[in-house]
Design a protein around this motif. Structure first.
Motif, mmCIF file in Angstrom:
data_model
loop_
_atom_site.group_PDB
_atom_site.id
_atom_site.type_symbol
_atom_site.label_atom_id
_atom_site.label_comp_id
_atom_site.label_asym_id
_atom_site.label_seq_id
_atom_site.Cartn_x
_atom_site.Cartn_y
_atom_site.Cartn_z
ATOM 1 N N LYS A 42 1.003 -1.044 0.050
ATOM 2 C CA LYS A 42 0.516 -0.502 -0.411
ATOM 3 C C LYS A 42 1.098 1.614 0.281
ATOM 4 N N LYS A 43 2.159 1.107 0.999
ATOM 5 C CA LYS A 43 3.131 2.827 1.603
ATOM 6 C C LYS A 43 3.639 2.387 -0.119
ATOM 7 N N ASN A 44 2.922 1.858 -1.318
ATOM 8 C CA ASN A 44 4.145 2.013 -2.714
ATOM 9 C C ASN A 44 3.430 2.369 -3.534
ATOM 10 N N TYR A 45 1.695 2.436 -3.306
ATOM 11 C CA TYR A 45 0.733 2.914 -4.449
ATOM 12 C C TYR A 45 1.296 4.342 -5.381
ATOM 13 N N GLY A 46 2.112 5.275 -4.254
ATOM 14 C CA GLY A 46 1.625 6.988 -4.518
ATOM 15 C C GLY A 46 3.984 6.361 -5.353
ATOM 16 N N GLN A 47 4.380 4.722 -5.655
ATOM 17 C CA GLN A 47 5.207 5.316 -6.616
ATOM 18 C C GLN A 47 5.282 4.553 -7.836
ATOM 19 N N THR A 48 4.527 3.359 -8.025
ATOM 20 C CA THR A 48 4.662 2.401 -8.642
ATOM 21 C C THR A 48 3.981 3.230 -9.934
ATOM 22 N N ILE A 49 4.657 2.614 -11.384
ATOM 23 C CA ILE A 49 4.498 3.259 -12.077
ATOM 24 C C ILE A 49 3.776 1.925 -13.226
ATOM 25 N N ILE A 50 2.674 2.699 -13.277
ATOM 26 C CA ILE A 50 1.944 1.531 -14.265
ATOM 27 C C ILE A 50 2.348 1.289 -15.831
ATOM 28 N N ASN A 51 2.875 0.354 -16.564
ATOM 29 C CA ASN A 51 3.878 0.062 -17.899
ATOM 30 C C ASN A 51 3.150 -0.547 -18.661
ATOM 31 N N ASP A 52 3.691 -1.011 -19.498
ATOM 32 C CA ASP A 52 3.071 -0.978 -21.224
ATOM 33 C C ASP A 52 2.833 -2.779 -20.729
ATOM 34 N N GLY A 53 2.059 -2.501 -21.031
ATOM 35 C CA GLY A 53 1.832 -5.138 -20.485
ATOM 36 C C GLY A 53 1.125 -5.690 -19.229
ATOM 37 N N ASP A 54 1.004 -4.500 -18.410
ATOM 38 C CA ASP A 54 1.231 -4.993 -17.614
ATOM 39 C C ASP A 54 -0.359 -5.600 -17.304
ATOM 40 N N ILE A 55 -0.383 -6.846 -16.654
ATOM 41 C CA ILE A 55 -1.496 -7.218 -15.859
ATOM 42 C C ILE A 55 -2.493 -7.308 -14.303
ATOM 43 N N ILE A 56 -2.838 -6.362 -14.575
ATOM 44 C CA ILE A 56 -3.167 -5.637 -12.568
ATOM 45 C C ILE A 56 -4.842 -6.198 -12.179
ATOM 46 N N GLU A 57 -4.234 -7.213 -11.574
ATOM 47 C CA GLU A 57 -5.744 -7.691 -10.652
ATOM 48 C C GLU A 57 -5.866 -6.517 -9.287
ATOM 49 N N ILE A 58 -7.421 -5.728 -9.361
ATOM 50 C CA ILE A 58 -7.682 -5.119 -8.387
ATOM 51 C C ILE A 58 -8.770 -5.653 -8.030
ATOM 52 N N VAL A 59 -8.006 -6.109 -6.227
ATOM 53 C CA VAL A 59 -9.619 -7.396 -4.902
ATOM 54 C C VAL A 59 -9.838 -5.885 -4.395
ATOM 55 N N SER A 60 -11.465 -5.828 -4.809
ATOM 56 C CA SER A 60 -12.023 -5.138 -3.823
ATOM 57 C C SER A 60 -13.296 -5.714 -2.431
ATOM 58 N N PHE A 61 -12.936 -5.390 -1.092
ATOM 59 C CA PHE A 61 -13.743 -5.715 -0.002
ATOM 60 C C PHE A 61 -14.467 -5.305 0.060
ATOM 61 N N VAL A 62 -15.536 -6.172 0.596
ATOM 62 C CA VAL A 62 -17.078 -5.300 1.008
ATOM 63 C C VAL A 62 -17.449 -6.069 1.663
ATOM 64 N N GLY A 63 -18.266 -5.467 2.266
ATOM 65 C CA GLY A 63 -18.406 -5.485 3.886
ATOM 66 C C GLY A 63 -19.203 -7.182 4.447
ATOM 67 N N GLY A 64 -19.497 -7.115 5.138
ATOM 68 C CA GLY A 64 -20.050 -8.941 5.293
ATOM 69 C C GLY A 64 -18.817 -9.882 6.037
ATOM 70 N N GLY A 65 -20.323 -10.362 6.810
ATOM 71 C CA GLY A 65 -19.097 -11.763 6.800
ATOM 72 C C GLY A 65 -19.608 -12.562 8.229
#
Lengths: 65, 269
Positions: A42-65
């Motif tokens: 998380k602390k590297n989100y501001g320094q991570t550059i997205i490059n051409d060809g990158d495969i990105i997974e963004i997992v979102s958490f919603v409430g409930g359990g």
């Protein structure tokens, strides 16, 4: 071209991950991000550059359990 | 010929299940017969190294045979692997209490149960607690419940609120971790902290299992070799949409099944 959650997207490269997440209105406190198989701290989100060809997974958490 | 009978290795000369039963019991009709994980009334030939369990109905078996009888319906060879495993369950609500009970029934050797809360009436609509547990710490109530289900499980409990300050020490000894929180910020925090600091631990998390939409929308997804997520990914608990036993238990058992698969060295969903 980058792939986000399985969908190919025409995004300008050299984009900061944090800027992309903000632009897409993700709640930073409720996600986990993996790029090309590696978890991005998380602390590297501001320094991570997205490059051409990158495969990105963004997992979102919603409430409930 | 050597076989495993009720958990004990013995040598027999008898060649079929019926002959074996007749030699041991007066009334073989009262015997439940399980051979290599399969329950049958058929007379089947016995082969070298068969795992056979014979259970006399209505009779409490000797304690030393109980464990073999309890895991008789497992697929052969599964029990030895799961017995050696240690799994942490973070949060003992609708997800965690169901995950823990399923893993206990599966015979996972060590369960590490963590929650800070007590059992409340509003928990009983989906969680593995009873009226008699009201007011107890969930760690104590679930430990007692698991002991009734499978007394051969080593249950370790921590009655503590999980946060950034204790995640690393709490999960140090656990190879497998189930994220079973209710709060989405806590879910993300646990998953991120574990994956960043413990690259060799496997975590199975959850997101989206509220309401009563189709159960078929709940899936297990693999993000990396060490990170799996179960749920529909979007159906949150919110005003007007509660948490119901069926979908929560479906999601919990997706998580428990993925943990079982990982223990058995299967990395695909």
């Amino acid at each position: 071209m980058i792939t986000v959650n399985g969908v190919k997207t025409d995004k300008s490269i050299n984009l900061l991950l944090l800027d992309y997440l903000m632009e897409q209105k993700y709640n930073i406190d409720r996600i986990a991000v993996e790029i090309n198989g590696s978890i991005i701290s998380k602390k590297n989100y501001g320094q991570t550059i997205i490059n051409d060809g990158d495969i990105i997974e963004i997992v979102s958490f919603v409430g409930g359990g | 010929m050597n076989i495993l009978l009720n958990g004990k290795r013995i040598s027999v000369s008898l060649t079929t299940l019926q002959k074996l039963k007749n030699s041991l019991y007066k009334d073989s009709k009262n015997i439940v017969t399980i051979i290599n994980g399969y329950q049958t009334d058929d007379d089947i030939s016995i082969k070298e190294n068969d795992e056979i369990v014979l259970i006399e109905k209505g009779k409490l078996p000797p304690y030393e045979q109980l464990e073999a009888m309890m895991c008789a319906r497992h697929t052969p060879k599964v029990h030895n692997k799961v017995k050696k495993a240690r799994v942490a369950v973070a949060g003992l609500g609708g997800l965690g209490s169901n995950i823990a009970v399923s893993l206990a029934r599966t015979g996972v050797g060590t369960l590490h149960l963590i929650d800070f809360d007590t059992v409340e009436p509003s928990n009983l609509n989906r969680q593995q607690y009873k009226i008699s547990h009201l007011g107890m710490y969930k760690t104590d109530a679930l430990k007692r419940e698991i002991n009734e289900i499978n007394p051969f499980i080593n249950v370790i409990t921590h009655c503590v609120k999980i946060d950034e300050s204790n995640i690393l020490s709490l999960f140090k000894e656990d190879d497998y971790i189930c994220e079973a929180f209710d709060n989405p910020d806590c879910k993300a925090q646990l998953v991120n902290t574990v994956l960043e600091n413990y690259p060799h631990k496997k975590i199975v998390a959850s997101s989206g299992m509220a309401g009563y939409e189709s159960g078929n929308t709940i899936l297990t997804r693999k993000i990396t070799d060490n990170f799996y997520i179960c749920g529909d990914g979007k159906t949150s608990a919110e005003i007007g949409r509660g948490l119901m036993a069926p979908r929560v238990a479906i999601c919990a058992n997706h998580q428990a099944n993925m943990i079982l698969r990982l223990i058995l060295d299967i990395n695909e969903t």
